[in-house]
Scaffold this motif. Structure first.
Motif, PDB file in Angstrom:
ATOM      1  N   ASP A  28      -5.850  -5.575   2.132  1.00 22.50           N
ATOM      2  CA  ASP A  28      -5.543  -6.682   1.233  1.00 22.50           C
ATOM      3  C   ASP A  28      -6.530  -6.621   0.075  1.00 22.50           C
ATOM      4  O   ASP A  28      -7.723  -6.872   0.259  1.00 22.50           O
ATOM      5  CB  ASP A  28      -5.650  -8.015   1.978  1.00 22.50           C
ATOM      6  CG  ASP A  28      -5.122  -9.182   1.165  1.00 22.50           C
ATOM      7  OD1 ASP A  28      -4.569  -8.954   0.065  1.00 22.50           O
ATOM      8  OD2 ASP A  28      -5.259 -10.326   1.626  1.00 22.50           O
ATOM      9  N   ARG A 134       0.282  -1.781   5.995  1.00 25.44           N
ATOM     10  CA  ARG A 134       0.654  -2.848   5.068  1.00 25.44           C
ATOM     11  C   ARG A 134      -0.482  -2.990   4.064  1.00 25.44           C
ATOM     12  O   ARG A 134      -1.633  -3.158   4.452  1.00 25.44           O
ATOM     13  CB  ARG A 134       0.883  -4.158   5.803  1.00 25.44           C
ATOM     14  CG  ARG A 134       1.439  -5.237   4.890  1.00 25.44           C
ATOM     15  CD  ARG A 134       2.015  -6.421   5.643  1.00 25.44           C
ATOM     16  NE  ARG A 134       3.138  -6.007   6.478  1.00 25.44           N
ATOM     17  CZ  ARG A 134       3.127  -6.030   7.819  1.00 25.44           C
ATOM     18  NH1 ARG A 134       2.090  -6.445   8.475  1.00 25.44           N
ATOM     19  NH2 ARG A 134       4.176  -5.647   8.508  1.00 25.44           N
ATOM     20  N   HIS A 135      -0.128  -2.900   2.801  1.00 24.75           N
ATOM     21  CA  HIS A 135      -1.127  -2.922   1.739  1.00 24.75           C
ATOM     22  C   HIS A 135      -0.692  -3.938   0.697  1.00 24.75           C
ATOM     23  O   HIS A 135       0.358  -3.798   0.077  1.00 24.75           O
ATOM     24  CB  HIS A 135      -1.231  -1.526   1.118  1.00 24.75           C
ATOM     25  CG  HIS A 135      -2.369  -1.351   0.174  1.00 24.75           C
ATOM     26  ND1 HIS A 135      -2.955  -0.134  -0.010  1.00 24.75           N
ATOM     27  CD2 HIS A 135      -3.028  -2.206  -0.642  1.00 24.75           C
ATOM     28  CE1 HIS A 135      -3.928  -0.250  -0.910  1.00 24.75           C
ATOM     29  NE2 HIS A 135      -3.983  -1.504  -1.306  1.00 24.75           N
ATOM     30  N   ASN A 136      -1.485  -4.970   0.529  1.00 30.08           N
ATOM     31  CA  ASN A 136      -1.242  -5.986  -0.498  1.00 30.08           C
ATOM     32  C   ASN A 136      -2.162  -5.699  -1.667  1.00 30.08           C
ATOM     33  O   ASN A 136      -3.364  -5.500  -1.478  1.00 30.08           O
ATOM     34  CB  ASN A 136      -1.540  -7.389   0.037  1.00 30.08           C
ATOM     35  CG  ASN A 136      -0.679  -7.744   1.213  1.00 30.08           C
ATOM     36  OD1 ASN A 136       0.516  -7.521   1.206  1.00 30.08           O
ATOM     37  ND2 ASN A 136      -1.296  -8.280   2.243  1.00 30.08           N
ATOM     38  N   TYR A 137      -1.587  -5.670  -2.852  1.00 30.27           N
ATOM     39  CA  TYR A 137      -2.382  -5.515  -4.062  1.00 30.27           C
ATOM     40  C   TYR A 137      -1.880  -6.546  -5.057  1.00 30.27           C
ATOM     41  O   TYR A 137      -0.711  -6.505  -5.469  1.00 30.27           O
ATOM     42  CB  TYR A 137      -2.263  -4.107  -4.639  1.00 30.27           C
ATOM     43  CG  TYR A 137      -3.063  -3.932  -5.906  1.00 30.27           C
ATOM     44  CD1 TYR A 137      -4.446  -3.850  -5.858  1.00 30.27           C
ATOM     45  CD2 TYR A 137      -2.435  -3.893  -7.143  1.00 30.27           C
ATOM     46  CE1 TYR A 137      -5.187  -3.716  -7.024  1.00 30.27           C
ATOM     47  CE2 TYR A 137      -3.166  -3.752  -8.307  1.00 30.27           C
ATOM     48  CZ  TYR A 137      -4.542  -3.668  -8.247  1.00 30.27           C
ATOM     49  OH  TYR A 137      -5.281  -3.543  -9.395  1.00 30.27           O
ATOM     50  N   ARG A 140       1.783  -7.838  -4.945  1.00 26.27           N
ATOM     51  CA  ARG A 140       2.737  -6.832  -4.448  1.00 26.27           C
ATOM     52  C   ARG A 140       2.343  -6.367  -3.049  1.00 26.27           C
ATOM     53  O   ARG A 140       1.165  -6.347  -2.700  1.00 26.27           O
ATOM     54  CB  ARG A 140       2.786  -5.657  -5.413  1.00 26.27           C
ATOM     55  CG  ARG A 140       3.284  -6.057  -6.789  1.00 26.27           C
ATOM     56  CD  ARG A 140       3.344  -4.879  -7.740  1.00 26.27           C
ATOM     57  NE  ARG A 140       2.059  -4.295  -8.070  1.00 26.27           N
ATOM     58  CZ  ARG A 140       1.217  -4.772  -8.992  1.00 26.27           C
ATOM     59  NH1 ARG A 140       1.513  -5.869  -9.655  1.00 26.27           N
ATOM     60  NH2 ARG A 140       0.077  -4.164  -9.242  1.00 26.27           N
ATOM     61  N   THR A 141       3.346  -5.968  -2.275  1.00 20.48           N
ATOM     62  CA  THR A 141       3.107  -5.513  -0.911  1.00 20.48           C
ATOM     63  C   THR A 141       3.854  -4.214  -0.649  1.00 20.48           C
ATOM     64  O   THR A 141       5.024  -4.071  -1.011  1.00 20.48           O
ATOM     65  CB  THR A 141       3.570  -6.567   0.113  1.00 20.48           C
ATOM     66  OG1 THR A 141       2.831  -7.774  -0.113  1.00 20.48           O
ATOM     67  CG2 THR A 141       3.337  -6.099   1.535  1.00 20.48           C
ATOM     68  N   SER A 143       4.821  -1.796   2.616  1.00 15.96           N
ATOM     69  CA  SER A 143       4.868  -1.710   4.077  1.00 15.96           C
ATOM     70  C   SER A 143       5.508  -0.391   4.477  1.00 15.96           C
ATOM     71  O   SER A 143       6.582  -0.040   3.978  1.00 15.96           O
ATOM     72  CB  SER A 143       5.694  -2.850   4.673  1.00 15.96           C
ATOM     73  OG  SER A 143       5.050  -4.082   4.493  1.00 15.96           O
ATOM     74  N   LEU A 178       2.647   0.879  -5.951  1.00 10.64           N
ATOM     75  CA  LEU A 178       1.967  -0.374  -5.651  1.00 10.64           C
ATOM     76  C   LEU A 178       0.968  -0.718  -6.741  1.00 10.64           C
ATOM     77  O   LEU A 178       0.903  -1.856  -7.203  1.00 10.64           O
ATOM     78  CB  LEU A 178       1.250  -0.280  -4.293  1.00 10.64           C
ATOM     79  CG  LEU A 178       0.448  -1.502  -3.855  1.00 10.64           C
ATOM     80  CD1 LEU A 178       1.360  -2.655  -3.522  1.00 10.64           C
ATOM     81  CD2 LEU A 178      -0.446  -1.156  -2.682  1.00 10.64           C
TER      82      LEU A 178
END
Length: 182
Positions: A28, A134-137, A140-141, A143, A178
């Motif tokens: 995150d 799972r990467h939130n930036y 935006r996400t 998965s 991302l």
């Protein structure tokens, strides 16, 4: 380790060595809050309570092949250097969760590094292990779940040469997108 992705790789390898069939990697990034959090969870054999307090000691390891265990100690130190925190929670027979937070903009925060290469390596070299990424930036996400990929592949193995070639490109493109915001 100079890149946080190498810490992720090290912990995922530890998870797999601990008989995990599922490794979950959560990142995150929230530059607006000046926060980066990395969490790796597994369903492996867990760490006994009496060893849990020793895992960040570089001179402790449960392995019999060497007498030091630097991975978690270095990850903990990396978080500390960037005004963050390091937590580990584990239950024998259930699994382990490792979580590190960092001040995103901190001068001493190591770069994330080659996340795509790390994720690709974990997946391609461990076809029997399910991986959730799972990467939130910002807002935006991304998965990626190997269970979904394997379902789409049907009888084709995730480590089939053609799939491996596609998988590496797919992961790199998704992570690039991302950050671009596409």
């Amino acid at each position: 380790m100079r890149e946080l992705s190498l810490h992720i790789l090290d912990i995922a390898q530890n998870s797999i060595a601990a008989s995990a069939s599922l490794v979950t990697i959560l990142i995150d990034e929230d530059p607006a809050r000046d926060l980066l959090t990395i969490e790796i969870r597994d369903n492996g054999c867990g760490i006994p309570k009496k060893q849990l307090t020793q895992v960040t000691d570089p001179f402790f390891t449960s392995r019999k092949t060497r007498e030091v265990g630097l991975g978690l100690a270095l990850f903990s130190r990396a978080a500390e250097l960037a005004e963050g925190e390091f937590l580990i929670d584990s239950t024998a027979g259930i699994g382990t969760k490792v979580r590190a937070s960092f001040r995103h903009s901190h001068l001493d925060r190591a770069p994330l590094g080659d996340l795509a290469g790390t994720l690709f390596g974990i997946i391609a070299l461990n076809p029997g292990v399910e991986v959730v990424y799972r990467h939130n930036y910002c807002a935006r996400t991304l998965s990626i779940d190997t269970r979904e990929i394997k379902h789409e592949l049907g009888d084709i193995a995730i480590n089939h040469p053609a799939v491996v070639s596609w998988l590496e490109c797919f992961i790199r493109e998704e992570i690039d997108d991302l950050y671009r915001g596409d």
